[in-house]
Design a protein around this motif. Structure first.
Motif, short mmCIF file in Angstrom:
data_model
loop_
_atom_site.label_atom_id
_atom_site.label_comp_id
_atom_site.label_asym_id
_atom_site.label_seq_id
_atom_site.Cartn_x
_atom_site.Cartn_y
_atom_site.Cartn_z
N ILE A 1 -4.88 8.70 1.81
CA ILE A 1 -4.28 10.17 1.99
C ILE A 1 -4.85 9.75 4.00
O ILE A 1 -5.61 9.97 3.90
CB ILE A 1 -4.83 11.08 1.18
N VAL A 2 -3.78 10.02 4.72
CA VAL A 2 -3.76 9.78 6.11
C VAL A 2 -3.89 11.87 6.60
O VAL A 2 -2.14 12.29 6.60
CB VAL A 2 -3.29 9.14 6.53
N GLU B 1 0.67 -1.22 0.11
CA GLU B 1 -0.31 0.04 0.27
C GLU B 1 1.14 0.78 0.02
O GLU B 1 2.41 1.43 0.81
CB GLU B 1 -0.98 -0.08 1.22
N PHE B 2 0.85 2.35 -0.45
CA PHE B 2 1.66 3.37 -0.60
C PHE B 2 -0.19 4.87 -0.09
O PHE B 2 -0.93 4.78 -0.78
CB PHE B 2 1.41 4.02 -1.86
N ILE B 3 0.89 4.73 1.59
CA ILE B 3 0.17 5.78 1.62
C ILE B 3 0.67 7.12 1.95
O ILE B 3 2.07 7.13 2.02
CB ILE B 3 0.45 4.78 3.69
N ALA C 1 -12.82 14.73 -6.59
CA ALA C 1 -13.34 14.75 -5.33
C ALA C 1 -12.89 14.72 -4.31
O ALA C 1 -12.56 14.96 -3.43
CB ALA C 1 -13.96 13.02 -5.91
N CYS C 2 -11.52 13.64 -4.70
CA CYS C 2 -10.45 13.50 -3.46
C CYS C 2 -10.29 14.65 -3.34
O CYS C 2 -9.50 15.19 -2.46
CB CYS C 2 -9.42 12.47 -4.30
N ARG C 3 -9.12 15.62 -4.07
CA ARG C 3 -8.50 16.34 -3.80
C ARG C 3 -9.25 18.46 -2.84
O ARG C 3 -9.27 18.22 -2.45
CB ARG C 3 -8.08 17.50 -5.27
N ALA C 4 -10.40 17.57 -3.40
CA ALA C 4 -11.97 18.59 -3.03
C ALA C 4 -11.69 18.44 -1.31
O ALA C 4 -11.96 18.91 -0.07
CB ALA C 4 -12.96 18.70 -3.49
N LEU D 1 -8.78 8.90 3.80
CA LEU D 1 -9.65 9.25 2.27
C LEU D 1 -8.47 8.21 1.52
O LEU D 1 -7.87 8.50 1.55
CB LEU D 1 -8.92 10.85 1.85
N PRO D 2 -9.44 7.39 1.74
CA PRO D 2 -9.16 6.68 0.49
C PRO D 2 -8.73 7.13 -1.27
O PRO D 2 -9.82 7.90 -1.33
CB PRO D 2 -10.31 5.07 -0.33
N VAL D 3 -7.97 6.52 -1.69
CA VAL D 3 -8.24 7.48 -2.97
C VAL D 3 -8.27 6.08 -4.44
O VAL D 3 -7.58 5.11 -4.67
CB VAL D 3 -6.59 7.80 -3.13
N PRO D 4 -10.26 5.81 -4.67
CA PRO D 4 -10.01 5.03 -5.58
C PRO D 4 -9.77 5.12 -6.83
O PRO D 4 -10.69 5.08 -7.61
CB PRO D 4 -11.95 5.21 -6.01
N LEU D 5 -8.51 5.74 -7.15
CA LEU D 5 -8.74 5.93 -8.78
C LEU D 5 -7.63 4.46 -9.43
O LEU D 5 -6.31 3.48 -9.03
CB LEU D 5 -7.07 6.80 -9.10
N PRO D 6 -7.72 4.27 -10.10
CA PRO D 6 -7.07 2.79 -10.71
C PRO D 6 -5.29 2.57 -11.19
O PRO D 6 -5.58 4.12 -11.40
CB PRO D 6 -7.76 2.25 -12.01
N ARG D 7 -4.52 1.92 -11.10
CA ARG D 7 -3.15 2.53 -11.20
C ARG D 7 -3.70 0.89 -12.51
O ARG D 7 -3.73 0.14 -12.57
CB ARG D 7 -2.12 1.63 -10.46
N PRO D 8 -2.55 1.39 -13.69
CA PRO D 8 -1.42 2.45 -13.19
C PRO D 8 -1.78 4.26 -13.88
O PRO D 8 -3.62 4.02 -14.55
CB PRO D 8 0.05 2.15 -14.97
#
Length: 267
Positions: free
Chosen positions: A209-210, A35-37, A245-248, A224-231
């Protein structure tokens, strides 16, 4: 995913001439393997203090931190650290700066040839095969930081810790290294905890994001979970509603729910 890094009721109090200063209180956080935190918050909220606790550079006043089933009792090769300042030894080449750590971790059980192969592979991973023999003063700031990342990755840490590694770089260099970090993490499947002040950087890179409350006695305010697919592609994300939405959400936490006193006074 099962928790890989666990922070349980961690607190940090520093002794000062004016008495006890409570930097962190009741930090509870579980991080899954791979996981990337990112840790984000206003200056003085204890982001780097928390990172130092995970690195084992300082011990918590209360609580416990566990990595891969073992309590964190001090620094160790299972946790690699990338600092904001590249911290390269100026009298060693880029290769030798990375090789120094490799030798310390693997020198007792691997051949000299294998140690050099590890070093070269780490530099290749960050795109610096051509600069192995250059001295730090001969390469750019972005290249120095890439050497710092290679040095951390070369010891094959279980957790990669990054303290605003791109904060001192210009915007274009920072964007390029963010993209390269996404590729490196995808290739190595590293578990990463990173401190940042940059909201866009946090959303681009993170799985979660903590967000820390203002200090003193800072704690985790929201996760905040970031539900953006990778890559992930920064150009494609520019028009992605989930990205915005995450940025806001992070902006709302930092500048409405946790508006810094100095910011309120300037408003």
């Amino acid at each position: 995913m099962e928790k890989f890094l666990s922070i349980q009721r961690a607190g940090q109090v520093f002794k000062t001439r004016k008495g006890a200063f409570v930097a962190l209180r009741n930090i509870d956080l579980n991080v899954a393997q791979g996981e990337f935190i990112t840790l984000i918050g206003h200056s003085g909220c204890g982001k780097s203090t928390l990172l130092n606790l995970i690195a084992g550079l300082t011990r918590p006043t209360s609580g416990v931190l566990i990595c891969a089933g073992r309590e964190i009792a001090g620094p160790g090769p299972d946790r690699g650290v990338v600092f904001q300042n590249h911290s390269l030894l100026p009298w060693l080449s880029c290769f030798d700066n990375v090789h120094l750590g490799v030798e310390q971790v693997f020198g007792q059980r691997e051949s000299k040839v294998r140690l050099r192969e590890r070093t070269s592979a780490a530099l290749a991973l960050v795109g610096l095969s051509h600069a192995q023999q250059k001295m730090p003063h001969e390469v750019s700031g972005g290249m120095k930081q890439r050497v710092g990342i290679a040095r951390a990755l070369a010891i094959e840490p279980k957790v990669l810790l990054m303290d605003e590694p791109f904060g001192a770089l210009d915007a274009l260099t920072r964007a390029r290294l963010q993209d390269e970090l996404l590729e490196i993490v995808a290739a190595t499947r590293s578990t990463v905890v990173m401190v940042t002040h940059d909201i866009d950087e946090a959303v681009l890179l993170s799985d979660r994001i903590v967000m820390l409350t203002n200090g003193p006695a800072a704690t985790i305010g929201e996760i905040l979970p970031v539900p953006l697919p990778r890559p992930r592609d920064r150009v494609a994300l520019a028009d992605d509603p989930a990205y915005h939405a995450c940025r806001a959400a992070v902006t709302d936490f930092l500048y409405r729910k946790q508006s810094h006193p100095a910011a309120r006074e300037a408003a």
